[in-house]
Write a protein that holds these residues in place. Structure first.
Motif, PDB file in Angstrom:
ATOM      1  N   PRO A 110       0.844  -1.196   0.000  1.00 21.48           N
ATOM      2  CA  PRO A 110       0.000   0.000   0.000  1.00 21.48           C
ATOM      3  C   PRO A 110       0.881   1.249   0.000  1.00 21.48           C
ATOM      4  O   PRO A 110       2.026   1.211   0.456  1.00 21.48           O
ATOM      5  N   GLY A 111       0.352   2.337  -0.528  1.00 19.42           N
ATOM      6  CA  GLY A 111       1.104   3.584  -0.553  1.00 19.42           C
ATOM      7  C   GLY A 111       1.112   4.210  -1.921  1.00 19.42           C
ATOM      8  O   GLY A 111       0.360   3.818  -2.809  1.00 19.42           O
ATOM      9  N   ASN A 112       1.972   5.201  -2.084  1.00 21.56           N
ATOM     10  CA  ASN A 112       2.062   5.942  -3.349  1.00 21.56           C
ATOM     11  C   ASN A 112       3.009   5.243  -4.314  1.00 21.56           C
ATOM     12  O   ASN A 112       4.187   5.051  -4.023  1.00 21.56           O
ATOM     13  N   TRP A 113       2.469   4.888  -5.467  1.00 22.40           N
ATOM     14  CA  TRP A 113       3.237   4.312  -6.562  1.00 22.40           C
ATOM     15  C   TRP A 113       3.416   5.396  -7.615  1.00 22.40           C
ATOM     16  O   TRP A 113       2.540   6.230  -7.798  1.00 22.40           O
ATOM     17  N   THR A 114       4.547   5.381  -8.294  1.00 19.77           N
ATOM     18  CA  THR A 114       4.768   6.335  -9.378  1.00 19.77           C
ATOM     19  C   THR A 114       5.190   5.578 -10.631  1.00 19.77           C
ATOM     20  O   THR A 114       5.705   4.460 -10.549  1.00 19.77           O
ATOM     21  N   TYR A 115       4.945   6.198 -11.778  1.00 27.02           N
ATOM     22  CA  TYR A 115       5.392   5.588 -13.023  1.00 27.02           C
ATOM     23  C   TYR A 115       5.855   6.674 -13.972  1.00 27.02           C
ATOM     24  O   TYR A 115       5.452   7.823 -13.866  1.00 27.02           O
ATOM     25  N   THR A 116       6.739   6.279 -14.877  1.00 29.41           N
ATOM     26  CA  THR A 116       7.173   7.166 -15.951  1.00 29.41           C
ATOM     27  C   THR A 116       7.168   6.372 -17.251  1.00 29.41           C
ATOM     28  O   THR A 116       7.419   5.168 -17.262  1.00 29.41           O
ATOM     29  N   VAL A 117       6.860   7.065 -18.332  1.00 28.26           N
ATOM     30  CA  VAL A 117       6.939   6.504 -19.667  1.00 28.26           C
ATOM     31  C   VAL A 117       7.882   7.403 -20.445  1.00 28.26           C
ATOM     32  O   VAL A 117       7.675   8.614 -20.512  1.00 28.26           O
ATOM     33  N   THR A 118       8.939   6.819 -20.985  1.00 33.71           N
ATOM     34  CA  THR A 118       9.964   7.571 -21.698  1.00 33.71           C
ATOM     35  C   THR A 118      10.036   7.089 -23.142  1.00 33.71           C
ATOM     36  O   THR A 118      10.059   5.880 -23.385  1.00 33.71           O
ATOM     37  N   ASP A 119      10.058   8.021 -24.054  1.00 31.84           N
ATOM     38  CA  ASP A 119      10.192   7.636 -25.465  1.00 31.84           C
ATOM     39  C   ASP A 119      11.641   7.339 -25.789  1.00 31.84           C
ATOM     40  O   ASP A 119      12.540   8.042 -25.372  1.00 31.84           O
ATOM     41  N   ILE A 120      11.833   6.255 -26.520  1.00 30.16           N
ATOM     42  CA  ILE A 120      13.149   5.900 -27.042  1.00 30.16           C
ATOM     43  C   ILE A 120      13.150   6.183 -28.540  1.00 30.16           C
ATOM     44  O   ILE A 120      14.053   6.811 -29.054  1.00 30.16           O
ATOM     45  N   VAL A 121      12.096   5.702 -29.217  1.00 28.62           N
ATOM     46  CA  VAL A 121      11.877   5.975 -30.633  1.00 28.62           C
ATOM     47  C   VAL A 121      10.389   6.232 -30.820  1.00 28.62           C
ATOM     48  O   VAL A 121       9.564   5.478 -30.320  1.00 28.62           O
ATOM     49  N   LEU A 122      10.051   7.315 -31.510  1.00 31.89           N
ATOM     50  CA  LEU A 122       8.659   7.606 -31.837  1.00 31.89           C
ATOM     51  C   LEU A 122       8.497   7.701 -33.349  1.00 31.89           C
ATOM     52  O   LEU A 122       9.325   8.313 -34.012  1.00 31.89           O
ATOM     53  N   PRO A 123       7.420   7.116 -33.895  1.00 33.90           N
ATOM     54  CA  PRO A 123       7.217   7.173 -35.337  1.00 33.90           C
ATOM     55  C   PRO A 123       6.753   8.549 -35.807  1.00 33.90           C
ATOM     56  O   PRO A 123       6.920   8.884 -36.978  1.00 33.90           O
ATOM     57  N   TYR A 124       6.171   9.331 -34.901  1.00 38.37           N
ATOM     58  CA  TYR A 124       5.733  10.683 -35.227  1.00 38.37           C
ATOM     59  C   TYR A 124       5.483  11.464 -33.934  1.00 38.37           C
ATOM     60  O   TYR A 124       5.373  10.880 -32.849  1.00 38.37           O
ATOM     61  N   GLU A 125       5.428  12.775 -34.054  1.00 40.91           N
ATOM     62  CA  GLU A 125       5.203  13.663 -32.913  1.00 40.91           C
ATOM     63  C   GLU A 125       3.835  13.396 -32.302  1.00 40.91           C
ATOM     64  O   GLU A 125       2.878  13.051 -33.001  1.00 40.91           O
ATOM     65  N   ASN A 126       3.725  13.552 -30.999  1.00 42.01           N
ATOM     66  CA  ASN A 126       2.473  13.346 -30.257  1.00 42.01           C
ATOM     67  C   ASN A 126       1.938  11.923 -30.402  1.00 42.01           C
ATOM     68  O   ASN A 126       0.733  11.706 -30.496  1.00 42.01           O
ATOM     69  N   PHE A 127       2.833  10.937 -30.408  1.00 36.67           N
ATOM     70  CA  PHE A 127       2.439   9.531 -30.490  1.00 36.67           C
ATOM     71  C   PHE A 127       1.588   9.182 -29.268  1.00 36.67           C
ATOM     72  O   PHE A 127       1.999   9.400 -28.134  1.00 36.67           O
ATOM     73  N   PRO A 128       0.376   8.632 -29.466  1.00 36.26           N
ATOM     74  CA  PRO A 128      -0.520   8.380 -28.338  1.00 36.26           C
ATOM     75  C   PRO A 128      -0.254   7.039 -27.638  1.00 36.26           C
ATOM     76  O   PRO A 128       0.172   6.070 -28.265  1.00 36.26           O
ATOM     77  N   PHE A 129      -0.503   7.034 -26.340  1.00 38.91           N
ATOM     78  CA  PHE A 129      -0.488   5.802 -25.560  1.00 38.91           C
ATOM     79  C   PHE A 129      -1.484   5.964 -24.424  1.00 38.91           C
ATOM     80  O   PHE A 129      -1.907   7.078 -24.113  1.00 38.91           O
ATOM     81  N   THR A 130      -1.882   4.850 -23.828  1.00 40.37           N
ATOM     82  CA  THR A 130      -2.765   4.897 -22.669  1.00 40.37           C
ATOM     83  C   THR A 130      -2.076   4.195 -21.504  1.00 40.37           C
ATOM     84  O   THR A 130      -1.319   3.240 -21.694  1.00 40.37           O
ATOM     85  N   MET A 131      -2.344   4.686 -20.318  1.00 45.07           N
ATOM     86  CA  MET A 131      -1.790   4.106 -19.096  1.00 45.07           C
ATOM     87  C   MET A 131      -2.963   3.782 -18.192  1.00 45.07           C
ATOM     88  O   MET A 131      -3.797   4.645 -17.914  1.00 45.07           O
ATOM     89  N   THR A 132      -3.047   2.527 -17.746  1.00 42.99           N
ATOM     90  CA  THR A 132      -4.137   2.097 -16.881  1.00 42.99           C
ATOM     91  C   THR A 132      -3.539   1.387 -15.668  1.00 42.99           C
ATOM     92  O   THR A 132      -2.618   0.593 -15.798  1.00 42.99           O
ATOM     93  N   VAL A 133      -4.089   1.698 -14.492  1.00 40.45           N
ATOM     94  CA  VAL A 133      -3.652   1.039 -13.252  1.00 40.45           C
ATOM     95  C   VAL A 133      -4.895   0.497 -12.586  1.00 40.45           C
ATOM     96  O   VAL A 133      -5.911   1.184 -12.472  1.00 40.45           O
ATOM     97  N   GLY A 134      -4.826  -0.747 -12.139  1.00 43.63           N
ATOM     98  CA  GLY A 134      -5.962  -1.332 -11.462  1.00 43.63           C
ATOM     99  C   GLY A 134      -5.570  -2.472 -10.555  1.00 43.63           C
ATOM    100  O   GLY A 134      -4.413  -2.907 -10.519  1.00 43.63           O
ATOM    101  N   GLU A 135      -6.541  -2.958  -9.834  1.00 47.76           N
ATOM    102  CA  GLU A 135      -6.339  -4.101  -8.961  1.00 47.76           C
ATOM    103  C   GLU A 135      -6.562  -5.375  -9.758  1.00 47.76           C
ATOM    104  O   GLU A 135      -7.554  -5.500 -10.477  1.00 47.76           O
ATOM    105  N   LYS A 136      -5.634  -6.300  -9.647  1.00 48.16           N
ATOM    106  CA  LYS A 136      -5.784  -7.577 -10.364  1.00 48.16           C
ATOM    107  C   LYS A 136      -6.796  -8.432  -9.617  1.00 48.16           C
ATOM    108  O   LYS A 136      -6.704  -8.608  -8.407  1.00 48.16           O
ATOM    109  N   LYS A 137      -7.760  -8.948 -10.339  1.00 49.98           N
ATOM    110  CA  LYS A 137      -8.798  -9.802  -9.724  1.00 49.98           C
ATOM    111  C   LYS A 137      -8.559 -11.229 -10.058  1.00 49.98           C
ATOM    112  O   LYS A 137      -8.078 -11.581 -11.080  1.00 49.98           O
TER     113      LYS A 137
END
Length: 71
Positions: free
Chosen positions: A44-71
């Protein structure tokens, strides 16, 4: 248990995904398509995440980030 999902289309991008637990333990993944990272027995507590681009095919490349409890 926690589940982190980084979703993006396989269009030539390469991303680095880092998740940091409240105790400082880090989980890192690097790749070219969607990834799901399971953390069994997540602390329990504060979790943090970062997403870093290494290679992008174009500017403003979209992605989604989802966090949830595994059931």
């Amino acid at each position: 248990d926690l589940r982190f999902a980084l979703g993006f289309r396989n269009e030539g991008a390469k991303l680095r995904f880092n998740v940091k637990a409240p105790d400082g333990k880090e989980y890192t993944w690097e790749g070219a398509s969607t990834v799901i990272l399971d953390v069994p027995g997540a602390l329990p507590g504060n979790w943090t995440y970062t997403v870093t681009d290494i290679v992008l095919p174009y500017e403003n490349f979209p992605f989604t980030m989802t966090v949830g409890e595994k059931k």
